[in-house]
Write a protein that holds these residues in place. Sequence first.
Motif, PDB file in Angstrom:
ATOM      1  N   LYS A   1       0.837  -1.204   0.000  1.00  8.01           N
ATOM      2  CA  LYS A   1       0.000   0.000   0.000  1.00  8.01           C
ATOM      3  C   LYS A   1       0.871   1.254   0.000  1.00  8.01           C
ATOM      4  CE  LYS A   1      -4.005   2.106   2.224  1.00  8.01           C
ATOM      5  NZ  LYS A   1      -5.053   1.905   3.240  1.00  8.01           N
ATOM      6  N   GLY A   2       1.953   1.245   0.753  1.00  7.47           N
ATOM      7  CA  GLY A   2       2.857   2.389   0.786  1.00  7.47           C
ATOM      8  C   GLY A   2       3.513   2.646  -0.555  1.00  7.47           C
TER       9      GLY A   2
ATOM     10  N   ARG B   1       0.837   4.279  -2.689  1.00  7.76           N
ATOM     11  CA  ARG B   1       0.660   5.655  -2.216  1.00  7.76           C
ATOM     12  C   ARG B   1       1.821   6.536  -2.680  1.00  7.76           C
ATOM     13  NH1 ARG B   1       0.457   4.888   2.946  1.00  7.76           N
ATOM     14  NH2 ARG B   1      -1.794   4.932   3.190  1.00  7.76           N
TER      15      ARG B   1
ATOM     16  N   ALA C   1       1.637   9.861  -4.939  1.00  7.09           N
ATOM     17  CA  ALA C   1       2.095  11.108  -4.324  1.00  7.09           C
ATOM     18  C   ALA C   1       3.226  11.742  -5.130  1.00  7.09           C
ATOM     19  CB  ALA C   1       2.534  10.861  -2.885  1.00  7.09           C
TER      20      ALA C   1
ATOM     21  N   VAL D   1      -6.016   1.139  -7.666  1.00  6.75           N
ATOM     22  CA  VAL D   1      -7.004   1.659  -6.716  1.00  6.75           C
ATOM     23  C   VAL D   1      -8.397   1.488  -7.311  1.00  6.75           C
ATOM     24  CG1 VAL D   1      -7.831   3.697  -5.472  1.00  6.75           C
ATOM     25  CG2 VAL D   1      -5.362   3.279  -5.679  1.00  6.75           C
TER      26      VAL D   1
ATOM     27  N   LEU E   1      -6.984  -0.632  -1.069  1.00  8.14           N
ATOM     28  CA  LEU E   1      -6.420   0.634  -1.548  1.00  8.14           C
ATOM     29  C   LEU E   1      -7.479   1.720  -1.697  1.00  8.14           C
ATOM     30  CD1 LEU E   1      -4.141  -0.824  -4.389  1.00  8.14           C
ATOM     31  CD2 LEU E   1      -3.426  -0.131  -2.084  1.00  8.14           C
TER      32      LEU E   1
ATOM     33  N   LEU F   1      -7.211   5.441  -0.962  1.00 10.08           N
ATOM     34  CA  LEU F   1      -6.334   6.262  -1.819  1.00 10.08           C
ATOM     35  C   LEU F   1      -7.078   6.846  -3.024  1.00 10.08           C
ATOM     36  CD1 LEU F   1      -3.182   3.935  -1.848  1.00 10.08           C
ATOM     37  CD2 LEU F   1      -3.654   5.900  -0.359  1.00 10.08           C
TER      38      LEU F   1
ATOM     39  N   LEU G   1      -6.330  10.598  -3.717  1.00  5.74           N
ATOM     40  CA  LEU G   1      -4.951  10.755  -4.169  1.00  5.74           C
ATOM     41  C   LEU G   1      -4.799  10.234  -5.599  1.00  5.74           C
ATOM     42  CD1 LEU G   1      -2.069  11.629  -3.452  1.00  5.74           C
ATOM     43  CD2 LEU G   1      -1.708   9.329  -2.499  1.00  5.74           C
TER      44      LEU G   1
END
Length: 144
Positions: A30-31, A34, A38, A62, A85, A88, A91
């Motif tokens: 997940k990081g 992300r 980002a 996502v 997810l 997110l 994002l």
Amino acid sequence: MGTWDVGSFDNDAAADFCNELDDATAGDRKGIVRAALAEAVGTEGYLEAPEAEIAVAAAALVAAQCPGGAPADPAYGPKEPLPDLTALRDLAQRALDRVVTEPSELLELWAESDGDPWRAGIRRLRGVLLPSAPTAARESTAAE
């Protein structure tokens, strides 16, 4: 090979990103998604094509977990399970907005060819990522 079709996973950068997800521990996936989103959102200058392609693939992952989302590409998408997810979504939408906003190399590259199918794919992803209104709110609005 570079890019071979208009889909979210139809390029080397997206395929490599999905391989990176498969190689990561379950707790890190997940990081990684992300961070990919980002990075695109945080790019104020020229957004290079590989970063944009990765952001589109991450947004597609996502969207795949949202109602109406298409599953990730079985050939080039991740093979390992991904965590939830859906948090997110916002994002992912902002990352897609950045990909289709100048200055963006990917946007320029698709403008040089028949980018209409690619742009349509981005619009579909954005539509899936839009949060839907709760059922009770829809029913309340319909009754008025």
